[in-house]
Design a protein around this motif. Structure first.
Motif, PDB file in Angstrom:
ATOM      1  N   GLU A   1      -8.679   0.315  -1.232  1.00  0.00           N
ATOM      2  CA  GLU A   1      -8.332  -0.958  -1.859  1.00  0.00           C
ATOM      3  C   GLU A   1      -8.097  -2.025  -0.793  1.00  0.00           C
TER       4      GLU A   1
ATOM      5  N   VAL B   1      -8.442   6.006  -9.298  1.00  0.00           N
ATOM      6  CA  VAL B   1      -7.653   5.062 -10.100  1.00  0.00           C
ATOM      7  C   VAL B   1      -7.898   5.223 -11.593  1.00  0.00           C
TER       8      VAL B   1
ATOM      9  N   PHE C   1      -2.112   0.953  -9.467  1.00  0.00           N
ATOM     10  CA  PHE C   1      -3.026   0.234  -8.575  1.00  0.00           C
ATOM     11  C   PHE C   1      -3.376  -1.166  -9.072  1.00  0.00           C
TER      12      PHE C   1
ATOM     13  N   TYR D   1     -12.785   5.826  -4.939  1.00  0.00           N
ATOM     14  CA  TYR D   1     -11.696   4.938  -5.356  1.00  0.00           C
ATOM     15  C   TYR D   1     -11.636   4.841  -6.880  1.00  0.00           C
TER      16      TYR D   1
ATOM     17  N   ALA E   1      -5.663   4.071  -1.736  1.00  0.00           N
ATOM     18  CA  ALA E   1      -4.862   2.915  -1.332  1.00  0.00           C
ATOM     19  C   ALA E   1      -5.476   2.223  -0.119  1.00  0.00           C
TER      20      ALA E   1
ATOM     21  N   ARG F   1       0.818  -1.221   0.000  1.00  0.00           N
ATOM     22  CA  ARG F   1       0.000   0.000   0.000  1.00  0.00           C
ATOM     23  C   ARG F   1       0.844   1.260   0.000  1.00  0.00           C
TER      24      ARG F   1
ATOM     25  N   PRO G   1      -8.335  -4.337  -8.273  1.00  0.00           N
ATOM     26  CA  PRO G   1      -8.495  -4.264  -6.812  1.00  0.00           C
ATOM     27  C   PRO G   1      -8.620  -5.602  -6.096  1.00  0.00           C
TER      28      PRO G   1
ATOM     29  N   LYS H   1       2.482   1.916  -3.277  1.00  0.00           N
ATOM     30  CA  LYS H   1       1.522   2.378  -4.274  1.00  0.00           C
ATOM     31  C   LYS H   1       1.275   3.873  -4.161  1.00  0.00           C
TER      32      LYS H   1
END
Length: 234
Positions: free
Chosen positions: A184, A210, A219, A206, A181, A14, A222, A17
């Protein structure tokens, strides 16, 4: 743009990312050397700069070293300048840290919210469920679920009031990247299909983040779960 430094870690992590997403939005390039957990981060060379062996870990061309994901996402030292800079502000037009003092404070507020009100519970719940923390009670497990749910309800209500669908102002900030993040992660641990239906604005946020160019490559897919983690009888 020239490579601004080296980042050790796993892209699936995470915190990594968040760093790579910030770099993508800012048009920055970061080198990621080959990394093998408990091998690379146990070498004398690595431990000399990062004594705890933690990842993600960042080093710029001058040898300036940082650990902790949000610190790396915020801070750095440009390999093309001689003064300390904010990594985000190497592309100041991005506005990732906010565009005025109030926005910057709000960005910090929401970044900390993600860490303390979402991810702390998520990590504890997953650790309990996996047995890494030893025996635990149903009351403890469900108590953590409920405390996280309280925070998610607050966040859901707040996002519903944001016409932009973003946390601060009308453009993406570091807070949005941090939340994406975190979202996710909860979609893989504490928010199955039923829970995701309770928080439509969080998961729309989200998808919004993304979908920004460069983000999807960071990413990936998911891999949300259908059922959240549930208490296991010992």
């Amino acid at each position: 743009m020239a490579v601004i430094g080296k980042l050790w870690g796993y892209q699936a992590q995470r915190q990594t990312k968040v760093i790579l997403a910030v770099a993508a939005v800012s048009g920055l390039d970061i080198d990621m050397p080959h990394f093998e957990f408990m091998v690379t981060n146990r070498t004398p060379e690595f431990l000399e700069n990062f004594p705890l062996g933690k990842i993600p870990a960042f080093e710029d061309a001058t040898g300036f070293a940082l650990v902790e994901g949000i610190a790396i996402a915020r801070h750095g030292k440009s390999s093309t300048t001689s003064h300390s800079t904010l990594l985000c502000s190497l592309a100041p037009e991005s506005g990732l840290l906010g565009r005025d003092p109030r926005e910057r404070a709000l960005v910090d507020q929401w970044v900390q919210f993600c860490e303390l009100e979402i991810m702390t519970f998520n990590m504890e719940i997953r650790a309990l469920h996996s047995g890494r923390l030893g025996p635990y009670s149903k009351e403890l497990f469900e108590g953590l679920i409920n405390r996280q749910a309280r925070s998610l309800k607050y966040l859901e209500t707040y996002l519903a009031s944001c016409s932009s669908g973003l946390l601060v102002g009308n453009q993406i900030t570091l807070a949005d990247v941090a939340l994406a993040a975190s979202t996710e992660h909860i979609g893989r641990v504490t928010c199955g299909a039923a829970e995701r239906a309770l928080y439509p604005n969080i998961f729309v946020h989200y998808e919004k983040v993304v979908s920004i160019p460069g983000m999807k490559e960071v990413f990936g897919e998911p891999e949300f779960v259908q059922e959240r983690l549930a208490y296991k009888e010992s």
